[in-house]
Design an enzyme around this catalytic site. Structure first.
Site, PDB file in Angstrom:
ATOM      1  N   PHE A   1       0.865  -1.183   0.000  1.00  0.00           N
ATOM      2  CA  PHE A   1       0.000   0.000   0.000  1.00  0.00           C
ATOM      3  C   PHE A   1       0.897   1.227   0.000  1.00  0.00           C
ATOM      4  CE2 PHE A   1      -2.430   3.502   1.665  1.00  0.00           C
ATOM      5  CZ  PHE A   1      -3.646   3.377   1.010  1.00  0.00           C
TER       6      PHE A   1
ATOM      7  N   LYS B   1       2.759  10.133   8.197  1.00  0.00           N
ATOM      8  CA  LYS B   1       2.053   9.691   9.398  1.00  0.00           C
ATOM      9  C   LYS B   1       2.660  10.234  10.696  1.00  0.00           C
ATOM     10  CE  LYS B   1      -0.301   5.638   7.492  1.00  0.00           C
ATOM     11  NZ  LYS B   1      -1.663   6.181   7.598  1.00  0.00           N
TER      12      LYS B   1
ATOM     13  N   ASP C   1       9.458   2.539   1.634  1.00  0.00           N
ATOM     14  CA  ASP C   1       8.300   3.276   2.121  1.00  0.00           C
ATOM     15  C   ASP C   1       8.204   3.033   3.628  1.00  0.00           C
ATOM     16  OD1 ASP C   1       5.728   3.958   2.986  1.00  0.00           O
ATOM     17  OD2 ASP C   1       4.757   3.334   1.129  1.00  0.00           O
TER      18      ASP C   1
END
Length: 390
Positions: free
Chosen positions: A127, A243, A214
């Site tokens: 993702f 985040k 990532d």
């Protein structure tokens, strides 16, 4: 009737206040937060160090523009370079933007090498975001459906399968990079082994590819080190963050080093809001507080404690397949879909999440203490036991 676009299956609760690892809803009910805004609230809620830094900056300057120097952004770039070992930082607003920058870097690198149609090797169950390029890099057909045609230039392989990557390397001359999450979050808390990461780094060096990681969900101390790749003792060419970087203030970053350093010049990429003074100060305060309060060590200790206690408590329970993760990024995989546990946990005053239908995802704030860890185990284990009995 809400005028919000119907893009979320929201839970029937709204929060009005947070303190530490707890949230309070509109009815005054208190909840233990074991999700941290999906790995966003690194310092929990209303941390005084973050609040003081934000209040000071909000009273001075919120935004200017990246056509001017921004000292706070420069200071953030210096800190990120120092703790990562990478040399350049592009500051943006989110994880998908950071990953877009990474994809653009890889393609730009390929074109500079004379490759007309550069390709990036990506992973099944990955993702990377919901913009068109990051959606195309994502390995989830369910969330891609309806948005075709997808962006070309991605080659997908099973996560953790080194032979599959080597097979592509043996014949494909258009590959310019490998891109993966160090720990797949949305994919079900799947960990890349240190040996796999070392082998990927070596293969990228052999073929002059970029190695892009990532760390949008697993970075910023969540695994017990600043970044997940550091457990393997390697250094990527590109790393993406978001985040937990700003502890709730939207901020992301794409870092470059090695072969990826020096690629972009003025006009190649940009962001209106990226790295404005307020967002940069939030990220700086997050880094400084993690250091000052020893939260890397705490993430390791509390993560180990939780994994040990959950494993012991659920060892004899039929239907529990595996408990896995690193630091305060944990998954409990069951043998059946278990999304109803999210609502049951909410009723019990606990915030959790379920991903990949069968994996309970735990992402507590890095300030989590043993008191809160015991409360989490005490509430969650009976819920799992009762659910599996049914």
């Amino acid at each position: 009737m809400s005028h919000l676009m119907n893009t979320y299956n929201r839970q029937p609760v709204a929060f009005v206040e947070g303190k530490g690892c707890y949230l309070t809803d509109t009815e005054g009910k208190v909840y233990l937060d074991a999700l941290a805004g999906i790995a966003v609230n690194t310092l929990g809620h209303a941390h005084p160090s973050l609040l003081n830094a934000l209040n000071r900056q909000a009273g001075r300057l919120l935004h200017v523009s990246n056509i001017y120097r921004i000292p706070e952004q420069e200071a953030l770039a210096e800190r990120l370079a120092g703790i990562s070992g990478l040399s350049e930082v592009f500051v943006c607003n989110s994880g998908c933007e950071a990953n877009e920058a990474a994809i653009k870097l890889a393609r730009f690198y390929g074109h500079k090498k004379g490759i007309t149609l550069p390709s990036i090797i990506v992973m099944e169950h990955a993702f990377h975001g919901r913009t068109l390029a990051t959606l195309s890099a994502t390995g989830n057909g369910k969330i891609q459906a309806g948005f075709e045609p997808l962006v070309p230039g991605f080659i997908r392989v099973p996560y953790g399968d080194m032979d599959a990557v080597r097979e592509i390397a043996s014949h494909n001359r258009d590959v310019v990079a490998v891109m993966l999450e160090i720990i797949q979050g949305e994919g079900g808390i799947n960990l890349a082994s240190d040996e796999y990461l070392i082998a990927l780094r070596t293969l990228c060096d052999e073929h002059d590819w970029l190695f892009a990681v990532d760390e949008v969900q697993c970075g910023m101390g969540r695994t017990g080190k600043w970044f997940g790749f550091q457990h393997a003792g390697i250094l990527p060419d590109i790393m993406t963050l978001a985040k937990g970087l700003g502890s709730g203030v939207p901020v992301g970053a794409c870092l470059a080093g090695g072969r990826a350093a020096g690629l972009f010049g003025p006009g190649n990429h940009g962001s209106t809001f990226g790295g404005n003074p307020l967002a940069s100060v939030a990220a700086l305060a997050t880094i400084e507080t993690i250091e000052a309060e020893g939260l890397l060590v705490n993430a390791t200790q509390m993560g180990d404690w939780l994994k040990r206690e959950l494993t012991a408590a659920l060892a004899s329970v039929t239907g529990v397949r595996e408990i896995r993760g690193r630091g305060l990024m944990l998954g409990i995989e069951l043998d059946r879909p278990c999304s109803e546990l999210v609502v049951k946990a909410l009723e019990a005053g606990l915030l959790i999440n379920v991903t990949r239908d069968t994996v309970i995802r735990l992402l507590p704030p890095l300030i989590f203490s043993e008191v809160e860890a015991r409360e989490l185990v005490g509430k969650l284990v009976p819920l799992i036991r009762n659910f599996l009995k049914g």
